[in-house]
Structures are given as C-alpha cells and as structure tokens.
Design an enzyme around this catalytic site. Structure first.
Site, short mmCIF file in Angstrom:
data_model
loop_
_atom_site.label_atom_id
_atom_site.label_comp_id
_atom_site.label_asym_id
_atom_site.label_seq_id
_atom_site.Cartn_x
_atom_site.Cartn_y
_atom_site.Cartn_z
N HIS A 55 7.10 -15.09 -13.45
CA HIS A 55 8.39 -14.55 -13.04
C HIS A 55 8.17 -13.68 -11.82
CE1 HIS A 55 12.17 -12.50 -12.85
NE2 HIS A 55 11.63 -11.33 -13.20
N GLU A 106 9.00 -32.14 0.83
CA GLU A 106 8.16 -31.79 -0.31
C GLU A 106 8.97 -31.39 -1.54
OE1 GLU A 106 7.73 -30.85 2.75
OE2 GLU A 106 5.70 -31.44 3.32
N HIS A 155 10.26 -12.43 -7.68
CA HIS A 155 11.52 -12.20 -6.97
C HIS A 155 11.46 -12.75 -5.54
CE1 HIS A 155 11.49 -8.32 -9.66
NE2 HIS A 155 11.79 -9.40 -10.36
#
Length: 278
Positions: free
Chosen positions: A139, A169, A141
């Site tokens: 996790h 991609e 940001h």
C-alpha cells in the site's frame, strides 16, 4: 545456520521501502508492505525459533493461522527501514486463535504491525483463492494516480482504459484493469473488506484521494505493477500540463493488437477482443 536479519527477505524489504520513499509515494509513515513466507524457507534461520511476544490484531485471521508474514510496523517511516529493519519491521506468525500474531523477529522497541495489517490479511486471503503464488501486498500513495481520483469519474472501466491507453505496457502488466472502491476511512476493517472484495478480480485497487493497494507473487513484481500504473497516470498528468489536447492516441483496436501479440486477455467488461461485440 543464518540470521534472518541478513536474509534476502529483509534485504528486499529494505530496498523496496527505500525506493517507495524515494519515489515520494510513502511520505512520513504513509504506506505498508507485507510478505508471506513459507515455514520451510525460515528453517535455515537461527534467530526465528522462539516467540518473542504475542500481539493482538483487530481481525479474525483464522484462515491464515500458522502463516508467517514479514510486515512493516505501525507509525514507522519508510525512509528509516533500510537503517533499522529490526525496529521498523517484524516477522509474525498468525496464531491459532486468529485474533493475534506471535512475533519471532523485529519490532525490537515494542512496536507492532501496521494498522492496515487487517486489510493486508483480508487481501492475502482473497488473493490466495485466486492464485496460491500470490504473497505480497503493498500500500502506498502514488501522486499522479491519486490526482486522477480527484479529476476523473471513479469508474473502473473509464480509469482502466485511460491508463491502458497512456502506454503499451499498461495492458500487458495489468490486463484485468484497475479496481476502484469509494472513498473510505483508512485503517478500518471496512476498507479492508471492500478492498479484498475487489481483489477477487483485480491485483491493484485505487483508494480514492488516498492511494493504492496492490498484490503479486514477489516484492519486485508488486512494485513493478505499482510503477506501471503510476507511470501511466503520470503520462496523463503530463498531457494535461501540455494543454490537454491529444492529437493521436492508442485506440481500442491497438489495445486488441497488443493483447493478441502478448497473449493477455483484457477484462472483457472493459474491452472485448471481438470488436464487433466491443
């Protein structure tokens, strides 16, 4: 015999948390990582034989009882993990009761797993149903992806196709697309359950106005998945900074050609390979 502190697991955790911080994706104590490790792979280490202490968790993880996880600590700064891994990370085993973990290594100043650990465990449980090789949850940001959550409709198909069309991609790396949940308070079991539900279909889920949850077979693969998603979002941001006028782009037919060339199957809800039914 070897020491866990010198293991490839700790080395990779240090490397990637440092890279996540260096990208600006894990400011202060933002972000968390967990890696599931097989018991037989830990047998070579002298310093993970005894339980140091037991730590309660706010989730019933009975489905993972007996499994080991190397996980970052709550309130810890990613920039420091590379210097103090035995303080800012820990090796834990899910206890039989499912409501606590036994600490075998790390958190040597009295720390404990990230507050998002229940969300990680929920995702691990769901991804193991899809692919028993899945063992990493990250996790963080990513700046440009978070930005998209403010300026674009929170629509999985729209966001997925936008990201696919920013670079070739993208479709190859995440052909299932991007999962999206509503904005929810982080650090709660509610956001963990919503994320895990999306993980039945996706390997990467946007937390609007907050960040991203991703999973994979290895630390490198999971990091690369996040990199690819964020690079696509950054290209879109750059286009907008250049005036937002698109003169040419990757088309749906181009995406189909990519899928056929690389042997991937796009999420059929977002792009049908048969363009008659698209």
């Amino acid at each position: 015999m070897a020491n866990f502190n010198d293991s490839v697991y700790v080395e990779k955790m240090c490397e990637l948390t440092n890279r996540l911080y260096g990208h600006g994706w894990d400011e202060r104590n933002g972000g968390n990582v967990s890696l599931r490790i097989d018991a037989e792979d830990l047998a070579q280490f002298d310093d993970v034989k005894q339980v140091i202490r037991n730590i309660p968790i706010e989730f019933d993880a009975t489905a993972l009882a007996g499994d080991y996880f190397l996980v970052t600590g709550t309130g810890r700064y990613f920039k420091n993990v590379i210097k103090y891994p035995e303080r800012d990370a820990g090796l834990v085993r899910i206890a039989k009761d499912g409501r606590s973990v036994d600490l075998y290594w790390g958190f040597n100043d009295g720390g404990q797993p990230t507050s998002e650990f229940p969300s990680h465990l929920m995702t691990h449980i769901e991804r193991l149903k899809q692919d028993d090789n899945q063992r990493v949850v990250m996790h963080c940001h990513p700046t440009n992806l978070i930005g998209l959550s403010f300026t674009q409709p929170l629509d999985e198909k729209g966001l997925s196709k936008l990201l696919w069309k920013m670079q070739a991609e993208s479709l190859v790396v995440f052909p299932e697309g991007l999962g999206v949940i509503p904005y929810m308070t982080p650090g709660t079991n509610d956001i963990g359950a919503a994320t895990a539900a999306k993980m039945a279909e996706f390997r990467v889920v946007m937390w609007p106005h907050h960040g991203i949850f991703a999973c994979g077979d290895s630390m490198d693969e999971t990091f690369g998945l996040i990199e690819t998603v964020e690079k696509a979002a950054m290209i879109y941001t750059t286009i907008q900074a250049q005036g937002g006028k698109i003169l040419q782009s990757i088309t749906d037919d181009d995406l189909r050609d990519l899928a056929n060339s690389f042997g991937v199957v796009p999420n059929p809800r977002f792009l049908a390979l048969d363009k008659v039914n698209a």
